[in-house]
Design an enzyme around this catalytic site. Structure first.
Site, PDB file in Angstrom:
ATOM      1  N   TYR A  68       0.708  -1.014   0.010  1.00 21.78           N
ATOM      2  CA  TYR A  68       0.137   0.057  -0.075  1.00 21.78           C
ATOM      3  C   TYR A  68       1.002   1.273  -0.099  1.00 21.78           C
ATOM      4  O   TYR A  68       0.696   2.174  -0.865  1.00 21.78           O
ATOM      5  CB  TYR A  68      -0.960   0.206   1.100  1.00 21.78           C
ATOM      6  N   VAL A  96      -9.825   1.551  12.976  1.00 19.95           N
ATOM      7  CA  VAL A  96      -9.890   1.795  14.544  1.00 19.95           C
ATOM      8  C   VAL A  96     -11.585   2.301  14.652  1.00 19.95           C
ATOM      9  O   VAL A  96     -12.210   1.660  15.513  1.00 19.95           O
ATOM     10  CB  VAL A  96      -8.822   2.714  15.009  1.00 19.95           C
ATOM     11  N   PHE A 145     -14.168  -0.244  16.623  1.00 21.21           N
ATOM     12  CA  PHE A 145     -14.732   0.182  18.011  1.00 21.21           C
ATOM     13  C   PHE A 145     -16.019   0.465  18.002  1.00 21.21           C
ATOM     14  O   PHE A 145     -16.691  -0.085  18.936  1.00 21.21           O
ATOM     15  CB  PHE A 145     -14.024   1.527  18.442  1.00 21.21           C
ATOM     16  N   THR A 173      -1.348   7.767  19.103  1.00 17.37           N
ATOM     17  CA  THR A 173      -2.434   8.786  18.664  1.00 17.37           C
ATOM     18  C   THR A 173      -2.733   8.678  17.161  1.00 17.37           C
ATOM     19  O   THR A 173      -1.807   8.128  16.059  1.00 17.37           O
ATOM     20  CB  THR A 173      -1.868  10.049  19.122  1.00 17.37           C
ATOM     21  N   ARG A 174      -3.824   9.117  16.878  1.00 16.50           N
ATOM     22  CA  ARG A 174      -4.392   9.366  15.239  1.00 16.50           C
ATOM     23  C   ARG A 174      -5.045  10.498  15.416  1.00 16.50           C
ATOM     24  O   ARG A 174      -5.712  10.927  16.273  1.00 16.50           O
ATOM     25  CB  ARG A 174      -5.003   7.855  15.034  1.00 16.50           C
ATOM     26  N   ARG A 201       0.594  10.062  14.319  1.00 16.04           N
ATOM     27  CA  ARG A 201       0.188  10.643  12.947  1.00 16.04           C
ATOM     28  C   ARG A 201      -0.764  11.444  12.931  1.00 16.04           C
ATOM     29  O   ARG A 201      -1.937  11.639  13.698  1.00 16.04           O
ATOM     30  CB  ARG A 201      -0.781   9.255  12.276  1.00 16.04           C
TER      31      ARG A 201
HETATM   32  N1  NAD Z   1     -10.437   6.526   4.424  1.00 17.01           N
HETATM   33  C1  NAD Z   1      -9.359   7.092   4.557  1.00 17.01           C
HETATM   34  O1  NAD Z   1      -9.197   7.124   5.769  1.00 17.01           O
HETATM   35  C2  NAD Z   1      -8.058   7.118   3.613  1.00 17.01           C
HETATM   36  C3  NAD Z   1      -6.863   7.597   4.108  1.00 17.01           C
HETATM   37  C4  NAD Z   1      -5.779   7.880   3.253  1.00 17.01           C
HETATM   38  C5  NAD Z   1      -6.085   7.410   1.774  1.00 17.01           C
HETATM   39  N2  NAD Z   1      -7.507   7.026   1.417  1.00 17.01           N
HETATM   40  C6  NAD Z   1      -7.407   6.622  -0.209  1.00 17.01           C
HETATM   41  O2  NAD Z   1      -8.762   7.034  -0.484  1.00 17.01           O
HETATM   42  C7  NAD Z   1      -9.224   6.249  -1.519  1.00 17.01           C
HETATM   43  C8  NAD Z   1     -10.720   5.823  -0.999  1.00 17.01           C
HETATM   44  O3  NAD Z   1     -10.467   5.118   0.272  1.00 17.01           O
HETATM   45  P1  NAD Z   1     -11.837   4.255   0.706  1.00 17.01           P
HETATM   46  O4  NAD Z   1     -11.619   4.760   2.373  1.00 17.01           O
HETATM   47  O5  NAD Z   1     -12.944   5.302   0.184  1.00 17.01           O
HETATM   48  O6  NAD Z   1     -11.707   2.935   0.765  1.00 17.01           O
HETATM   49  P2  NAD Z   1     -12.626   1.860  -0.008  1.00 17.01           P
HETATM   50  O7  NAD Z   1     -12.090   0.629   0.119  1.00 17.01           O
HETATM   51  O8  NAD Z   1     -14.134   2.118   0.451  1.00 17.01           O
HETATM   52  O9  NAD Z   1     -12.782   2.466  -1.505  1.00 17.01           O
HETATM   53  C9  NAD Z   1     -12.070   2.185  -2.444  1.00 17.01           C
HETATM   54  C10 NAD Z   1     -12.719   1.784  -3.744  1.00 17.01           C
HETATM   55  O10 NAD Z   1     -11.868   1.270  -4.848  1.00 17.01           O
HETATM   56  C11 NAD Z   1     -12.454   0.155  -5.533  1.00 17.01           C
HETATM   57  N3  NAD Z   1     -11.092  -0.609  -6.155  1.00 17.01           N
HETATM   58  C12 NAD Z   1     -10.198  -1.146  -5.472  1.00 17.01           C
HETATM   59  N4  NAD Z   1      -9.389  -1.804  -6.389  1.00 17.01           N
HETATM   60  C13 NAD Z   1      -9.987  -1.577  -7.519  1.00 17.01           C
HETATM   61  C14 NAD Z   1      -9.560  -1.736  -8.923  1.00 17.01           C
HETATM   62  N5  NAD Z   1      -8.505  -2.316  -9.144  1.00 17.01           N
HETATM   63  N6  NAD Z   1     -10.209  -1.167 -10.017  1.00 17.01           N
HETATM   64  C15 NAD Z   1     -11.469  -0.316  -9.562  1.00 17.01           C
HETATM   65  N7  NAD Z   1     -11.596  -0.215  -8.466  1.00 17.01           N
HETATM   66  C16 NAD Z   1     -11.038  -0.655  -7.371  1.00 17.01           C
HETATM   67  C17 NAD Z   1     -13.096  -0.710  -4.279  1.00 17.01           C
HETATM   68  O11 NAD Z   1     -14.134  -1.571  -4.697  1.00 17.01           O
HETATM   69  C18 NAD Z   1     -13.609   0.587  -3.565  1.00 17.01           C
HETATM   70  O12 NAD Z   1     -14.995   0.662  -3.823  1.00 17.01           O
HETATM   71  C19 NAD Z   1      -8.151   5.090  -1.636  1.00 17.01           C
HETATM   72  O13 NAD Z   1      -7.405   5.425  -2.806  1.00 17.01           O
HETATM   73  C20 NAD Z   1      -7.277   5.225  -0.229  1.00 17.01           C
HETATM   74  O14 NAD Z   1      -6.066   4.763  -0.577  1.00 17.01           O
HETATM   75  C21 NAD Z   1      -8.480   6.705   2.348  1.00 17.01           C
END
Ligand code: NAD
Length: 319
Positions: free
Chosen positions: A151, A193, A197, A216-217, A283
């Site tokens: 990741y 988390v 929770f 922490t977060r 973080r």
């Molecule tokens: N939620 C957070 O706290 C957070 C923090 C940092 C970064 N992000 C980034 O934000 C983005 C969205 O995160 P999220 O929390 O909504 O996660 P999520 O898992 O709910 O959403 C990701 C989506 O991408 C789709 N997906 C995965 N692989 C795929 C592929 N190969 N082709 C097409 N679709 C694909 C999944 O089915 C899902 O709908 C991600 O890129 C994640 O890395 C999220």
């Protein structure tokens, strides 16, 4: 014209059926844009976008971003990627492919269309940070061969690709480093988390805190996050990022557990478990750039956001 974006655009959202993606699709539709949502439904679901399917300006396509895609759009938000450790470690090779091949495919599409493109990057690019809070200039402290690397390093490589397309092909890019975000429609079993929770508290099970719980977060409510994301996309082309978007309010895991217990009225107790490998101690975003360049800062306090999230979890899983 620099900085000024017209409305009623045709916008591609990859990962649009996920947690953040579904909220973004909703907000883009609400302001009049046409939305093409692309998702392979690995962690997202059609339930997340079911309420949007009747909208004539919304279109959902099942597609894996590791394969090329041909659509006509003005803007691309690239969110496709499993985001929680349980999901991204399930098939680590596919995770790296999604970040790297996905970025190459979406950047190629943006280049062909001369479209603006935003990358949903992550605070994980800072790894286990030696600098606190993390400004965008910090290069990070990342293990390249550990279980989280698929990741972290995938996202770092995607950022490299974005900046190389910008330098080499003058592509209009926006790189957003997202810090922990929570809110309605989070996946209940993603091991994150907040969802952990809440599910444990609503089930009356012990709340599992890793280590001593003093790590922490910071937690950003989803509406604030999407607001920051859209502001970044609409900002002056000279603003490429990377730019941190998150809530700098810092809480220990023990504090979070106590708040969730109080807000759910649960009788759950706290249970400690061993700390997972490469788990960062601290973080917290430095959001100085987001404030000055985008006029953005989070508005929803943790207790309010948690209460809305708990309502959503109750409705989805306990009614
Ligand atoms: N939620 C957070 O706290 C957070 C923090 C940092 C970064 N992000 C980034 O934000 C983005 C969205 O995160 P999220 O929390 O909504 O996660 P999520 O898992 O709910 O959403 C990701 C989506 O991408 C789709 N997906 C995965 N692989 C795929 C592929 N190969 N082709 C097409 N679709 C694909 C999944 O089915 C899902 O709908 C991600 O890129 C994640 O890395 C999220």
């Amino acid at each position: 014209m620099a900085g000024i974006r017209s409305y009623n655009r045709r916008v591609l959202v990859t990962g649009g059926a996920g947690f953040l993606g579904s909220h973004l699709c909703e907000r883009l539709l609400a302001r009049g844009d046409e939305v093409v949502c692309v998702d392979n439904y690995f962690t997202g679901s059609r339930t997340n976008i079911a309420h949007l399917l009747g909208n004539p300006r919304f279109e959902a396509i099942r597609h894996d971003v590791t394969f090329p895609l041909y659509v006509e759009v003005d803007e691309i938000y690239n969110l496709a990627c499993p985001a929680s450790p349980v999901h991204y470690q399930h098939d680590p090779v596919q995770t790296t492919k999604t970040s790297v091949h996905g970025a190459i495919n979406m950047l190629g599409l943006a280049k062909r269309l001369d479209a603006r493109i935003l990358q949903a990057s992550t605070s994980e690019v800072y790894g286990d940070p030696a600098v606190h809070p993390q400004p965008e200039e910090y290069w990070g402290n990342v293990n390249p061969i550990g279980p989280r690397s698929c990741y972290d390093e995938g996202k770092r490589c995607a950022e490299t690709l974005f900046f190389d397309y910008h330098r080499q092909h003058q592509l209009a890019i926006k790189v957003m480093r997202i810090f922990n975000t929570y809110g309605p429609r989070m996946h209940p079993n993603d091991g994150r988390v907040v969802s952990n929770f809440i599910m444990q508290a609503l089930r009356g099970e012990p709340i599992t805190v890793y280590g001593d719980g003093t790590q922490t977060r910071s937690f950003c409510y989803v509406d604030d996050l999407i607001d920051g994301m859209m502001r970044l996309m609409d900002s002056d082309p000279a603003i490429t990022g990377p730019i941190n978007i998150g809530n700098p309010g810092e809480f220990t895991m023990l504090e979070l557990a106590e708040r969730v217990i109080a807000l759910t009225g649960s009788r759950s107790t706290v249970e400690h478990r061993p700390l997972p490998q490469d788990d960062p101690r601290q973080r917290r975003p430095d959001i100085g750039k987001a404030k000055t360049l985008l006029g953005w800062e989070p508005a929803v306090p943790l207790p309010e956001g948690l209460a809305r999230t708990i309502d959503d979890f109750r409705r989805r899983f306990f009614s």
